[in-house]
Write an enzyme that holds these catalytic residues in place. Structure first.
Site, short mmCIF file in Angstrom:
data_model
loop_
_atom_site.label_atom_id
_atom_site.label_comp_id
_atom_site.label_asym_id
_atom_site.label_seq_id
_atom_site.Cartn_x
_atom_site.Cartn_y
_atom_site.Cartn_z
N GLU A 134 -17.77 -24.38 -39.06
CA GLU A 134 -18.36 -24.03 -37.76
C GLU A 134 -17.71 -22.75 -37.27
O GLU A 134 -16.50 -22.58 -37.39
CB GLU A 134 -18.09 -25.18 -36.77
CG GLU A 134 -18.37 -24.82 -35.32
CD GLU A 134 -18.02 -25.96 -34.35
OE1 GLU A 134 -17.98 -27.14 -34.75
OE2 GLU A 134 -17.76 -25.64 -33.17
N GLU B 24 -17.99 -18.73 -26.24
CA GLU B 24 -17.86 -20.03 -25.59
C GLU B 24 -16.95 -19.90 -24.37
O GLU B 24 -15.93 -19.21 -24.43
CB GLU B 24 -17.27 -21.04 -26.59
CG GLU B 24 -17.36 -22.47 -26.14
CD GLU B 24 -17.09 -23.46 -27.28
OE1 GLU B 24 -16.59 -23.04 -28.34
OE2 GLU B 24 -17.38 -24.65 -27.10
#
Ligand SMILES: *[C@@H]1O[C@H](CO)[C@@H](O)[C@H](O)[C@H]1NC(C)=O
Ligand SMILES: *[C@@H]1O[C@H](CO)[C@@H](O)[C@H](O)[C@H]1NC(C)=O
Ligand SMILES: *[C@@H]1O[C@H](CO)[C@@H](O)[C@H](O)[C@H]1NC(C)=O
Ligand SMILES: *[C@@H]1O[C@H](CO)[C@@H](O)[C@H](O)[C@H]1NC(C)=O
Ligand SMILES: *[C@@H]1O[C@H](CO)[C@@H](O)[C@H](O)[C@H]1NC(C)=O
Ligand SMILES: *[C@@H]1O[C@H](CO)[C@@H](O)[C@H](O)[C@H]1NC(C)=O
Ligand SMILES: *[C@@H]1O[C@H](CO)[C@@H](O)[C@H](O)[C@H]1NC(C)=O
Ligand SMILES: *[C@@H]1O[C@H](CO)[C@@H](O)[C@H](O)[C@H]1NC(C)=O
Ligand SMILES: *[C@@H]1O[C@H](CO)[C@@H](O)[C@H](O)[C@H]1NC(C)=O
Length: 380
Positions: A141, A146
């Site tokens: 990932e 974010e």
């Protein structure tokens, strides 16, 4: 949350290795998500957030269109992905939002660019622009963008199986929060690099018109560059079909293959935009230092005017492959069970790994318990 252990690991890594150069590569454009067709080849999650325990329902493609939560602004040609800020949410209900995952996935040797004018921010808001493989954590990932609540700096991270670490990082950021990328380490926080720029997330990002995020997944390492809108390199702003990463300078975050065998730990990545509310990270240990009240009661519930800034405005997403290769993996060729790419498909991606990205500070066991608990309380 920086542990003493990871600070020591970083110091040791710095002593033990000399810094490796970031290898420049030329890439050719293979895919573009842009304008009126932006949303054509993504799968809408179509389920409540059972991944990070946020207080949202990720709507279907049809509902996203009807309720204008995912649409292309015809005046700018930009894609809008947003939290519902027009409905009143009463106790026990969740607020509508969007999570989309690209139908195609992109293997090692790929580079993707997201040109983002505005990204969600504000108390309880947790947006991400990231990617993961069909099987997680085995396929890895990459969290390119974010942030949560009133934070001002973008947090980047990798999540992998055990054996991938951040060493010899040749990057502009000095803010290394953790270096063990294993999902099993430090409650799956990943190997985090924070962007020192306060224009990389939140109100500062939005007020300067955002910028472009470049994610390179090369066998020599994973790199992320962030260019504020005023500093986007000409090869990107002029939509050149071929780009050379040597023009980009040193990336803000770098995970060289020295500490992480990229071809071993990363499989083709599906690209994802999502916006959740509260949940494991936004409503976690730092809630009280960034926001006030109770995340669900005081923010999610009510008329939704708190969410006027909770939207992505995306100019384009473009994907490139290393010159002379094609790293695009389409669902029909993988046989992964994903539906063929009909526009408006509302089935949940069967390739979704179903585990939290940035699943902060919680063990898998605790997640299951909390998941059951919140399912009982918020859906009963
Ligand atoms: C879609 O909208 C319909 C009608 O409002 C609603 O019944 C349904 O629950 C919604 N589904 C999702 C996933 O939001
Ligand atoms: C990373 O974490 C995993 C899981 O806890 C552990 O087995 C491994 O030894 C750690 N790696 C390093 C370099 O500390
Ligand atoms: C960018 O260039 C590609 C061809 O290389 C073209 O298909 C696409 O429409 C262009 N996009 C824009 C926004 O001009
Ligand atoms: C770091 O990478 C840059 C290219 O981005 C390169 O010019 C520089 O020499 C590298 N630094 C070291 C210490 O290897
Ligand atoms: C990296 O992983 C690949 C695939 O598992 C393997 O073929 C290769 O030998 C590994 N490279 C190194 C340097 O260990
Ligand atoms: C924040 O503070 C409130 C009131 O003191 C407390 O009830 C709540 O548990 C705290 N939240 C977190 C995530 O620590
Ligand atoms: C929305 O709710 C807030 C808090 O209850 C209130 O201050 C505000 O006036 C409301 N806005 C509208 C448009 O009703
Ligand atoms: C919802 O937010 C958008 C901006 O994202 C704003 O234009 C719109 O006025 C808001 N709607 C309401 C009802 O507040
Ligand atoms: C989330 O819900 C969907 C639909 O019910 C289900 O297929 C999936 O397995 C769930 N994922 C998790 C992690 O619970």
């Amino acid at each position: 949350m920086v542990s003493t252990h990871s600070i020591m690991a970083t110091a040791l890594a710095c002593l033990a290795f000399s810094v490796a150069p970031v290898t420049a590569t030329t890439y050719s454009m293979v895919k573009q998500y842009y304008g009126s067709t932006f949303f054509d080849e993504w799968t809408f999650y179509n389920n409540y957030d059972n991944l990070t325990n946020g207080d949202v329902v990720y709507v279907s493609a049809q509902n996203a269109t009807t309720d204008q939560l995912a649409y292309v602004d015809t005046s700018t040609n930009h894609a809008i992905i947003k939290v519902d800020n027009t409905s009143t949410v009463v106790w026990n209900n969740k607020r509508n939002s969007v999570r989309i995952s690209s139908d195609d996935s992109f293997g090692v040797g790929s580079l993707w660019v997201a040109d983002i004018y505005h990204a969600p921010y504000g108390c309880s808001v947790w947006p991400a622009w990231w990617s993961q493989a069909a099987v997680w954590p085995q396929g890895g990932e990459i969290d390119t963008f974010e942030g949560i609540n009133t934070n001002t700096q973008n947090q980047m991270s990798l999540h992998t199986e055990t054996g991938c670490t951040a060493v010899s990082q040749n990057q502009t950021s000095t803010l290394v929060a953790s270096t063990n990328c294993s999902y099993a380490a430090n409650e799956d926080q990943g190997c985090i690099v924070t962007d020192p720029s306060t224009g990389s997330y939140g109100a500062g990002f939005a007020s300067s018109g955002g910028g472009a995020f470049v994610t390179e997944m090369a066998s020599t390492g994973i790199n992320i560059w962030f260019f504020a809108r005023s500093a986007i390199p000409s090869s990107l702003s002029s939509n050149e079909s071929s780009i050379d990463t040597s023009a980009f300078g040193t990336p803000v975050a770098n995970w060289p293959s020295t500490g992480c065998n990229i071809t071993e730990f990363f499989q083709p990545q599906n690209l994802i935009f999502d916006i959740t509310l509260c949940g494991d990270w936004a409503d976690g240990a730092t809630w009280n230092s960034t926001c006030s009240g109770i995340c669900y009661n005081n923010w999610v519930m009510g008329n939704g005017t708190d969410y006027d800034n909770a939207y992505f405005e995306v100019g384009y997403v473009r994907v490139f492959s290393t010159e002379g290769t094609n790293t695009v993996v389409s669902p029909t060729t993988t046989g992964s069970g994903s539906s063929s790419t009909t526009s408006g498909s509302s089935t949940q991606s069967s390739s979704s790994a179903g585990l939290p990205h940035g699943g902060y500070w919680m063990s898998a066991t605790l997640l299951v318990v909390v998941g059951l608990f919140s399912a009982l309380f918020t859906l009963a």
